[in-house]
Write a protein that holds these residues in place. Structure first.
Motif, PDB file in Angstrom:
ATOM      1  N   ASP A   1       2.425   1.739  -3.438  1.00  0.00           N
ATOM      2  CA  ASP A   1       1.400   2.238  -4.363  1.00  0.00           C
ATOM      3  C   ASP A   1       1.134   3.720  -4.127  1.00  0.00           C
ATOM      4  O   ASP A   1       0.996   4.494  -5.070  1.00  0.00           O
ATOM      5  CB  ASP A   1       0.101   1.443  -4.220  1.00  0.00           C
ATOM      6  CG  ASP A   1       0.212   0.028  -4.755  1.00  0.00           C
ATOM      7  OD1 ASP A   1       1.145  -0.240  -5.543  1.00  0.00           O
ATOM      8  OD2 ASP A   1      -0.632  -0.805  -4.384  1.00  0.00           O
ATOM      9  N   GLN A   2       1.052   4.105  -2.865  1.00  0.00           N
ATOM     10  CA  GLN A   2       0.824   5.505  -2.521  1.00  0.00           C
ATOM     11  C   GLN A   2       1.983   6.375  -3.007  1.00  0.00           C
ATOM     12  O   GLN A   2       1.771   7.448  -3.563  1.00  0.00           O
ATOM     13  CB  GLN A   2       0.652   5.669  -1.014  1.00  0.00           C
ATOM     14  CG  GLN A   2       0.446   7.106  -0.595  1.00  0.00           C
ATOM     15  CD  GLN A   2       0.412   7.270   0.916  1.00  0.00           C
ATOM     16  OE1 GLN A   2       0.555   6.313   1.663  1.00  0.00           O
ATOM     17  NE2 GLN A   2       0.240   8.499   1.364  1.00  0.00           N
ATOM     18  N   MET A   3       3.200   5.898  -2.820  1.00  0.00           N
ATOM     19  CA  MET A   3       4.369   6.654  -3.253  1.00  0.00           C
ATOM     20  C   MET A   3       4.377   6.814  -4.769  1.00  0.00           C
ATOM     21  O   MET A   3       4.715   7.881  -5.285  1.00  0.00           O
ATOM     22  CB  MET A   3       5.642   5.961  -2.771  1.00  0.00           C
ATOM     23  CG  MET A   3       5.819   6.031  -1.266  1.00  0.00           C
ATOM     24  SD  MET A   3       7.134   4.971  -0.649  1.00  0.00           S
ATOM     25  CE  MET A   3       8.574   5.846  -1.230  1.00  0.00           C
TER      26      MET A   3
ATOM     27  N   TYR B   1       7.823   1.213  -8.953  1.00  0.00           N
ATOM     28  CA  TYR B   1       8.275   2.320  -8.113  1.00  0.00           C
ATOM     29  C   TYR B   1       9.552   2.949  -8.694  1.00  0.00           C
ATOM     30  O   TYR B   1       9.630   4.162  -8.846  1.00  0.00           O
ATOM     31  CB  TYR B   1       8.520   1.832  -6.677  1.00  0.00           C
ATOM     32  CG  TYR B   1       9.186   2.852  -5.806  1.00  0.00           C
ATOM     33  CD1 TYR B   1       8.461   3.919  -5.295  1.00  0.00           C
ATOM     34  CD2 TYR B   1      10.544   2.762  -5.516  1.00  0.00           C
ATOM     35  CE1 TYR B   1       9.069   4.868  -4.495  1.00  0.00           C
ATOM     36  CE2 TYR B   1      11.157   3.708  -4.720  1.00  0.00           C
ATOM     37  CZ  TYR B   1      10.422   4.758  -4.213  1.00  0.00           C
ATOM     38  OH  TYR B   1      11.038   5.698  -3.436  1.00  0.00           O
TER      39      TYR B   1
ATOM     40  N   GLU C   1       1.563  12.242  -9.660  1.00  0.00           N
ATOM     41  CA  GLU C   1       0.865  13.512  -9.543  1.00  0.00           C
ATOM     42  C   GLU C   1       1.838  14.685  -9.552  1.00  0.00           C
ATOM     43  O   GLU C   1       1.581  15.707 -10.184  1.00  0.00           O
ATOM     44  CB  GLU C   1       0.015  13.531  -8.270  1.00  0.00           C
ATOM     45  CG  GLU C   1      -1.166  12.602  -8.322  1.00  0.00           C
ATOM     46  CD  GLU C   1      -1.855  12.424  -6.978  1.00  0.00           C
ATOM     47  OE1 GLU C   1      -1.438  13.069  -5.983  1.00  0.00           O
ATOM     48  OE2 GLU C   1      -2.809  11.633  -6.910  1.00  0.00           O
TER      49      GLU C   1
ATOM     50  N   ARG D   1       1.714   6.824  -6.762  1.00  0.00           N
ATOM     51  CA  ARG D   1       0.655   7.787  -7.109  1.00  0.00           C
ATOM     52  C   ARG D   1       1.105   9.218  -6.836  1.00  0.00           C
ATOM     53  O   ARG D   1       0.902  10.115  -7.661  1.00  0.00           O
ATOM     54  CB  ARG D   1      -0.618   7.490  -6.322  1.00  0.00           C
ATOM     55  CG  ARG D   1      -1.449   6.366  -6.875  1.00  0.00           C
ATOM     56  CD  ARG D   1      -2.830   6.322  -6.237  1.00  0.00           C
ATOM     57  NE  ARG D   1      -2.780   6.243  -4.784  1.00  0.00           N
ATOM     58  CZ  ARG D   1      -2.642   5.122  -4.086  1.00  0.00           C
ATOM     59  NH1 ARG D   1      -2.519   3.975  -4.701  1.00  0.00           N
ATOM     60  NH2 ARG D   1      -2.627   5.149  -2.766  1.00  0.00           N
ATOM     61  N   GLU D   2       1.712   9.433  -5.681  1.00  0.00           N
ATOM     62  CA  GLU D   2       2.176  10.775  -5.327  1.00  0.00           C
ATOM     63  C   GLU D   2       3.208  11.279  -6.324  1.00  0.00           C
ATOM     64  O   GLU D   2       3.181  12.439  -6.725  1.00  0.00           O
ATOM     65  CB  GLU D   2       2.760  10.775  -3.916  1.00  0.00           C
ATOM     66  CG  GLU D   2       1.720  10.607  -2.839  1.00  0.00           C
ATOM     67  CD  GLU D   2       2.320  10.398  -1.460  1.00  0.00           C
ATOM     68  OE1 GLU D   2       3.568  10.316  -1.349  1.00  0.00           O
ATOM     69  OE2 GLU D   2       1.545  10.300  -0.492  1.00  0.00           O
TER      70      GLU D   2
ATOM     71  N   THR E   1       5.718  -4.325  -8.063  1.00  0.00           N
ATOM     72  CA  THR E   1       5.495  -3.034  -7.420  1.00  0.00           C
ATOM     73  C   THR E   1       6.799  -2.285  -7.235  1.00  0.00           C
ATOM     74  O   THR E   1       6.880  -1.076  -7.459  1.00  0.00           O
ATOM     75  CB  THR E   1       4.784  -3.226  -6.059  1.00  0.00           C
ATOM     76  OG1 THR E   1       3.529  -3.880  -6.287  1.00  0.00           O
ATOM     77  CG2 THR E   1       4.539  -1.900  -5.371  1.00  0.00           C
TER      78      THR E   1
ATOM     79  N   GLU F   1       0.821  -1.202   0.000  1.00  0.00           N
ATOM     80  CA  GLU F   1       0.000   0.000   0.000  1.00  0.00           C
ATOM     81  C   GLU F   1       0.860   1.259   0.000  1.00  0.00           C
ATOM     82  O   GLU F   1       0.568   2.223  -0.698  1.00  0.00           O
ATOM     83  CB  GLU F   1      -0.927   0.004   1.216  1.00  0.00           C
ATOM     84  CG  GLU F   1      -1.989  -1.074   1.165  1.00  0.00           C
ATOM     85  CD  GLU F   1      -2.740  -1.210   2.477  1.00  0.00           C
ATOM     86  OE1 GLU F   1      -2.460  -0.438   3.426  1.00  0.00           O
ATOM     87  OE2 GLU F   1      -3.604  -2.090   2.553  1.00  0.00           O
ATOM     88  N   ARG F   2       1.926   1.247   0.791  1.00  0.00           N
ATOM     89  CA  ARG F   2       2.808   2.411   0.862  1.00  0.00           C
ATOM     90  C   ARG F   2       3.517   2.647  -0.471  1.00  0.00           C
ATOM     91  O   ARG F   2       3.627   3.780  -0.928  1.00  0.00           O
ATOM     92  CB  ARG F   2       3.837   2.234   1.988  1.00  0.00           C
ATOM     93  CG  ARG F   2       4.787   3.392   2.110  1.00  0.00           C
ATOM     94  CD  ARG F   2       4.084   4.677   2.501  1.00  0.00           C
ATOM     95  NE  ARG F   2       5.045   5.751   2.561  1.00  0.00           N
ATOM     96  CZ  ARG F   2       4.876   6.948   2.026  1.00  0.00           C
ATOM     97  NH1 ARG F   2       3.746   7.252   1.424  1.00  0.00           N
ATOM     98  NH2 ARG F   2       5.808   7.852   2.104  1.00  0.00           N
TER      99      ARG F   2
END
Length: 94
Positions: free
Chosen positions: A7-9, A63, A15, A11-12, A59, A4-5
């Motif tokens: 994936d969040q990184m 990344y 963006e 996405r951030e 993942t 999850e972390r």
């Protein structure tokens, strides 16, 4: 949790890139040997987190690709292949 972390990184970072395309950010690092730096970092991440599942490995690859400029994508793919081959094929040969 790690998945999850990551994936969040990703996405951030995506963006941030939309707003600052091609502008050098504080996350980028100069390196005299990017292959070695990527390799050491990947091995450390895989070993520390004990990743073996293909989904987790994918993942990690995503990344690295998302966090680095296009010019390094080929190198990242080559190094990732070498790292996985060395870590997982050598372990299965015993």
């Amino acid at each position: 949790m790690v998945q999850e972390r990551l994936d969040q990184m990703i996405r951030e970072r995506q963006e941030a890139r939309q707003g600052e395309r091609r502008r050098q950010s504080t996350l980028e690092k100069c390196s005299y040997d990017p292959r070695e730096d990527f390799g050491e970092s990947m091995v450390e991440m895989i070993m520390t987190n004990r990743f073996q599942d293909p989904k987790d490995l994918r993942t990690i690859l995503n990344y690295y690709v998302s966090m680095n400029s296009d010019e390094y994508h080929g190198t990242i793919l080559e190094v990732f292949h070498e790292v996985c081959t060395n870590l997982f094929l050598s372990c299965n040969c015993h």
